[in-house]
Scaffold this active site. Sequence first.
Site, mmCIF file in Angstrom:
data_model
loop_
_atom_site.group_PDB
_atom_site.id
_atom_site.type_symbol
_atom_site.label_atom_id
_atom_site.label_comp_id
_atom_site.label_asym_id
_atom_site.label_seq_id
_atom_site.Cartn_x
_atom_site.Cartn_y
_atom_site.Cartn_z
ATOM 1 N N GLY A 204 0.823 -1.209 0.000
ATOM 2 C CA GLY A 204 0.000 0.000 0.000
ATOM 3 C C GLY A 204 0.848 1.247 0.000
ATOM 4 O O GLY A 204 2.050 1.187 -0.244
ATOM 5 N N ASN A 205 0.209 2.378 0.242
ATOM 6 C CA ASN A 205 0.963 3.638 0.339
ATOM 7 C C ASN A 205 0.307 4.535 1.386
ATOM 8 O O ASN A 205 -0.668 4.151 2.019
ATOM 9 C CB ASN A 205 1.058 4.312 -1.032
ATOM 10 C CG ASN A 205 -0.300 4.686 -1.578
ATOM 11 O OD1 ASN A 205 -1.027 5.485 -1.008
ATOM 12 N ND2 ASN A 205 -0.672 4.053 -2.692
ATOM 13 N N ARG A 206 0.851 5.737 1.550
ATOM 14 C CA ARG A 206 0.463 6.586 2.677
ATOM 15 C C ARG A 206 -0.737 7.493 2.410
ATOM 16 O O ARG A 206 -1.046 8.363 3.218
ATOM 17 C CB ARG A 206 1.640 7.484 3.065
ATOM 18 C CG ARG A 206 2.853 6.731 3.517
ATOM 19 C CD ARG A 206 3.992 7.698 3.805
ATOM 20 N NE ARG A 206 5.256 7.005 3.896
ATOM 21 C CZ ARG A 206 5.680 6.354 4.971
ATOM 22 N NH1 ARG A 206 4.924 6.323 6.047
ATOM 23 N NH2 ARG A 206 6.840 5.733 4.976
#
Length: 397
Positions: A204-206
């Site tokens: 995933g990412n932020r």
Amino acid sequence: MLHERRILVGVSGGIAAYKTVYLVRRLIEQGAEVRVMMTASALEFVGRQSFAAITGHHPATGLFGADSVSPHTELAQWAEAVVVAPATANTLAKAAHGISDDLVSTTLLATTAPMLFAPAMHTEMWENAATRRNVAALEADGHSMVGPASGTLAGGDTGPGRMAEPEEILQALDRLLAGRLSGIRVLVTAGGTREPIDPVRFVGNRSSGKMGFAIAQEAAACGADVTLVSSATRPAPTGVALIEVETAEEMAKSVAKLASEAEVVVMAAAVADFRPVDAAGTKLRRSEGIPELQLEPTPDILAGLAAMEQPPYLVGFAAETGSIDRAVEKARTKGVDVIVANDVTAEGSGFGSDTNQVALIDRRGTVDRWPLLSKREVARRLCDFLADQLQGRTGDG
Ligand code: PMT
């Protein structure tokens, strides 16, 4: 736009109230019908006679003892739009919490008209966590803010907290009433996609979704018909249809289904570029050794949209880490109408923050850098930009 519109002006107690006298005069000049209501503190700064002389009506100042038996409901129902200028920290707090202990706060609670607040206060009060919460709550309820600007404040201090100038308030009011994106179908994406490794883990990412949600919320406030495809789990903004997805593949499918109906697509989502080739069907166990993750590319949603026979107006985002040269190149070559580049490593910008510093880059590579703004303000300006662009496209304005 303001001609023959019924505008209720709420004045609360701040020195900026003297500018509200001019605001009311400008409203009258534009052909608006204006009524004024004042708090007890406002009366310490400007006299009721000033407003009476300009509007031809005595300002309403109290819940009791007036000609009307129910001044708050009468004003609340009469108004097509309400402007609170200046909006003090106290008035914002009351409006945010539904407190109704005087004529102004009770009328704000009683009206269903759209509301525009022009905050004015000392910098410390504006930046106080309580005021931040109250402003956020009012915006989440669909109300609009204009300003405050930075400049000289009461007592000679300087900083953010100065009430927006009357002309700016007029423009904001115009937008509020015009519904600048009225009838326009806008599709927005938000959040970071999650690409499963196994049933419990993902790549995933932020991205928090704040930027995309702010755009959806503001577009809806401008009258657009908004659908938001999100991989971030947040409550749907008022008036926005929310479709929740998890992966890039799911987002791509939803967008593909909806894009032909949309006049504008804003890709604010941080879509994963790669995903694990084969997500495990059961949880990977430590005891089984270190898994080898093989990645494959996800669908490029933006490229798919740009390749449509009749693409909608396309807004891509670009998460950069330093120079925006790559984003300028993308704007020239990707077939999108505009790229919103943000430096995600800059202080207060990019992932997760409530603020963002962006540059708009058009197809020719022209760069328009905006200052660090709240994500809501970035969204507001982006919607203004879109309204102008669409008007240019259809030539109907
Ligand atoms: O959600 P927040 O916490 O508020 O943070 C906001 C944000 C930083 C996520 C947002 O402002 C932002 O920059 N979004 C785009 C992030 C991104 O994925 O940038 P990119 O440079 O990797 O992608 C460029 C564009 O292609 C983006 O519009 C993206 O949505 C799109 N894309 C990317 C990959 C892919 N497979 N398909 C796409 O359509």
